[in-house]
Design a protein around this motif. Sequence first.
Motif, PDB file in Angstrom:
ATOM      1  N   THR A  63       0.872  -1.291  -0.080  1.00 26.78           N
ATOM      2  CA  THR A  63       0.114   0.014   0.113  1.00 26.78           C
ATOM      3  C   THR A  63       0.989   1.448   0.207  1.00 26.78           C
ATOM      4  OG1 THR A  63      -0.158   0.391   2.507  1.00 26.78           O
ATOM      5  CG2 THR A  63      -1.757  -1.184   1.338  1.00 26.78           C
ATOM      6  N   GLY A 203      -3.749  -2.386  -2.499  1.00 27.38           N
ATOM      7  CA  GLY A 203      -2.996  -3.503  -2.770  1.00 27.38           C
ATOM      8  C   GLY A 203      -1.706  -3.255  -3.599  1.00 27.38           C
ATOM      9  N   ALA A 246       0.363  -8.846  -7.626  1.00 28.34           N
ATOM     10  CA  ALA A 246      -1.021  -8.905  -7.368  1.00 28.34           C
ATOM     11  C   ALA A 246      -1.503  -9.030  -8.982  1.00 28.34           C
ATOM     12  CB  ALA A 246      -1.321  -7.985  -6.741  1.00 28.34           C
TER      13      ALA A 246
END
Length: 422
Positions: A63, A203, A246
């Motif tokens: 983050t 994320g 991710a």
Amino acid sequence: MPGRHFLFVPGPTNVPERVLRAMHRPMEDHRSSAFPELATSLLRDLKKVFKTTTGQPFIFPATGTGGWEAALVNTLSPGDRVIAARYGQFSHLWIDLAQRHGLRVDILDVEWGEGAPVDRIEDILTRDKQHEIKGVLIVHNETATGVTSDIAAVRRVIDAAGHPALLYVDGVSSIGSVDFRMDEWRVDLAITGSQKGLMLPAGLGIVCASPAALAARERAKCPRVFFDFGDMIKANASGYFPYTPALALLYGLRESLDIIFEEGLDNVFARHRRLAQGVRAAVRAWGLKLCAREPKWHSDTVSAIMVAEGFNGADVIDVAFRRYNLALGAGLGRLAGKLFRIGHVGDLNELMLLGAIAGAEMAMRDVGIKIAAGSGVAAAAEHYRSTAEPLPARAAAPPSPDAPQPPSGATKTVGPPAAVRT
Ligand code: PLP
């Protein structure tokens, strides 16, 4: 609750349907021969968002806080001296992180409601003849207070002092929604997260490093593993990541960058400014004050609205949430209870924001704050009406099959009904 939830915290922001759909996909092999196409396009296009040609972006599964850490540990050594301005909860937390990494931080405390104190920064740097100070840490948009600082001015005073310190800028709630010029302002480390202007879930911690920052990496001794730029540089060179990326967020980022470029980055900034001006018109009409003390500090992504003496901002937020399905931002740190925040960042338009202003107005009246019903909504709506782009002429509509038919034998006319033709 029926109907849509109104998410008006300054991050996470509303995720556009297109982005949600782009992320909704099966997982795939991030080591396949097809994967580099995605990663390479993201690393290339992120540069446009940072407005850099010479900087190198890094995408971490993290983050904004991870971005802070990555920027510091890759370029500094324990015991290094940096200066940091503190004017809100996020600048406070970044300083705390720096201290926990063993950096010596000269804290420049500023009233919460003001921004980067450029004269004091110039003074400290000018007096640092030995160039002991290695970095200047500035939060571009302090999300806790709704204050935007002048990064160009910070760069000017660093140059005026002839100081080689690196310029570290937290752009978590500005990059992608407020004008940010990494190359022009010679920002060395620019940091953002995915959940604000980039319109994604949280994320991703994204950092862009200048050539000077990458050179500092060679000397920097802060321990780093997960956030090591070196591992990223090696893997990114061929379009891969040093660990499992991710994936869904990367596909979402591809879509959100496309959306931003379709609108045009500068148009995105202009939209945020105009929407923010409407919120500020509402605040004036309510007779309330922003936490930002002067117009030069006004943030175009978040407005922190002081509640009147004797009231608690947390009550406004609670009523807005439970009664009207509206999420407003809380007062953070020493501002807890003193204000509430309307986030106006990311995927939003006039009517969405008018909904949030209406909900805030209703909740304030519900807890007893004396404001005139409809005053904020009217002020914002008039701002949006009076500043709307003129509509281009509409092409003549084809005749509707439902239009009344001329009596049989009469000549048939083509075009809109007479009333519309005048
Ligand atoms: N910096 C600013 C200006 C922020 O607004 C935030 C979060 O809201 C952060 C840093 C921390 O980011 P994260 O919560 O993504 O770690």
